[in-house]
Design a protein around this motif. Structure first.
Motif, short mmCIF file in Angstrom:
data_model
loop_
_atom_site.label_atom_id
_atom_site.label_comp_id
_atom_site.label_asym_id
_atom_site.label_seq_id
_atom_site.Cartn_x
_atom_site.Cartn_y
_atom_site.Cartn_z
N LEU A 1 -4.10 22.33 -0.71
CA LEU A 1 -3.56 21.18 0.02
C LEU A 1 -2.06 21.35 0.24
O LEU A 1 -1.55 21.13 1.34
N ASN A 2 -1.37 21.74 -0.82
CA ASN A 2 0.08 21.90 -0.75
C ASN A 2 0.46 23.00 0.23
O ASN A 2 1.38 22.85 1.02
N LYS A 3 -0.27 24.11 0.16
CA LYS A 3 0.02 25.26 1.02
C LYS A 3 -0.16 24.90 2.50
O LYS A 3 0.54 25.40 3.37
N ASN A 4 -1.13 23.99 2.76
CA ASN A 4 -1.43 23.60 4.14
C ASN A 4 -0.73 22.31 4.57
O ASN A 4 -1.09 21.71 5.57
N ASN A 5 0.30 21.91 3.79
CA ASN A 5 1.14 20.76 4.15
C ASN A 5 0.36 19.46 4.24
O ASN A 5 0.68 18.56 5.03
N ILE A 6 -0.70 19.33 3.43
CA ILE A 6 -1.54 18.14 3.42
C ILE A 6 -1.11 17.22 2.28
O ILE A 6 -0.94 17.66 1.15
N ARG A 7 -0.93 15.96 2.59
CA ARG A 7 -0.50 14.98 1.59
C ARG A 7 -1.69 14.14 1.13
O ARG A 7 -2.43 13.59 1.95
N LEU A 8 -1.86 14.04 -0.17
CA LEU A 8 -2.98 13.29 -0.74
C LEU A 8 -2.56 11.86 -1.08
O LEU A 8 -1.48 11.63 -1.63
N HIS A 9 -3.44 10.91 -0.75
CA HIS A 9 -3.27 9.51 -1.13
C HIS A 9 -4.58 9.02 -1.74
O HIS A 9 -5.65 9.58 -1.46
N VAL A 10 -4.52 7.97 -2.52
CA VAL A 10 -5.73 7.35 -3.07
C VAL A 10 -5.65 5.86 -2.83
O VAL A 10 -4.60 5.23 -3.04
N ILE A 11 -6.77 5.26 -2.37
CA ILE A 11 -6.87 3.80 -2.29
C ILE A 11 -8.05 3.37 -3.15
O ILE A 11 -9.04 4.08 -3.27
N GLY A 12 -7.92 2.22 -3.78
CA GLY A 12 -8.98 1.72 -4.64
C GLY A 12 -8.44 1.30 -5.98
O GLY A 12 -7.23 1.37 -6.24
N ALA B 1 -10.79 7.32 -0.87
CA ALA B 1 -11.16 5.97 -1.30
C ALA B 1 -12.00 6.12 -2.57
O ALA B 1 -13.16 6.52 -2.52
N LEU B 2 -11.38 5.80 -3.71
CA LEU B 2 -12.02 5.99 -5.02
C LEU B 2 -12.09 4.66 -5.76
O LEU B 2 -11.08 3.95 -5.86
N SER B 3 -13.27 4.35 -6.29
CA SER B 3 -13.47 3.05 -6.92
C SER B 3 -12.96 1.96 -5.97
O SER B 3 -12.24 1.04 -6.35
#
Length: 256
Positions: free
Chosen positions: A96-107, A138-140
């Motif tokens: 994810l980091n290498k491909n410039n992707i930012r992770l978020h979590v909702i829930g 989207a987790l829990s």
């Protein structure tokens, strides 16, 4: 597959795609395996679709990974899903980091086991400076939980004098949602042939285009994603207006 991809108008991509990843258990049953077998194979679909969205230039991708109702499933499946989640994040965060992707979590992250919370938070922190695709897990999560939680927070602010009840409008309300920093989905995809929203982003999907496919999630690949986007681009989005108004607006858009 490249022929499908070439047909996509990159200037009219949905800015935000949301997916209900359904069918892992049924896919596994069709293979004569247990449900966790389907979840493990569903991870490959996640990789493929995240890559596909990043390649196209989609801004936001939200995946419904685990609902609050999923806690009621058999304990061995829930435990297996939590272990799979942590293992996957641990393995994928570098990519994810290498491909410039930012992770978020909702829930409701507090419902996750502590080890899962820690792993998710670490991945969020590691990717926080990335500027490419925003991958929202989207987790829990359930929309009714989100809406009730938002109402409680607004009521608390009114009680504490931070908000005037008469000034509350849609913009105010949206500030208290999990998705306050994201645009509403323009396209919602559900796999595995079910025709319902299942407590997912009920407020945010008000004007989303809905796309349903019989393909089980473990079989869903870039080709299926392209088909959904092309279907989206073939629709007229009126937002309560009539076709003539939409056409007039499009014709009067100034060219650069």
């Amino acid at each position: 597959m490249s022929e499908l991809k070439d047909k996509i108008d990159l200037n009219r991509l949905p800015s935000h795609i949301a997916i209900i990843m359904d069918g892992n258990g049924r896919w596994a049953k069709e293979q004569g395996q247990d449900r966790l077998y389907g979840h493990y194979h569903g991870v490959e679909s996640v990789r493929n679709i995240v890559e596909g969205c990043a390649e196209l230039g989609v801004g936001y991708l939200t995946l419904y990974a685990f609902s609050t109702e999923n806690w009621d499933r058999p304990a061995d499946e829930v435990n297996g899903l939590m272990e799979l989640l942590v293992d996957t994040i641990r393995k994928e965060v570098e990519t994810l980091n290498k491909n410039n992707i930012r992770l978020h979590v909702i829930g409701n992250m507090k419902q996750l086991p502590e080890y899962a919370q820690n792993e998710m938070q670490e991945a969020i922190d590691i990717t926080s400076s990335n500027t490419g695709l925003n991958l929202v897990m989207a987790l829990s999560y359930s929309s009714r939980w989100e809406l009730v939680n938002a109402v409680k927070e607004i009521a608390r602010d009114v009680q504490n004098g931070k908000l005037e009840a008469d000034t509350i409008d849609a913009e105010t309300f949206e500030r208290f949602l999990c998705t306050t920093n994201f645009p509403d989905p323009e396209l919602m995809i559900r796999t595995s042939g079910e025709f319902r929203i299942s407590n997912f982003l009920l407020y945010q999907l008000a004007y989303s285009e809905l796309y349903f496919t019989n393909t089980r999630w473990p079989d869903f690949r870039k080709k299926n994603l392209y088909e959904a986007i092309l279907d989206f681009q073939g629709r007229e989005r009126r937002f309560g207006k009539i076709s003539e108004q939409v056409q007039d607006e499009q014709e009067n858009i100034p060219t650069l």
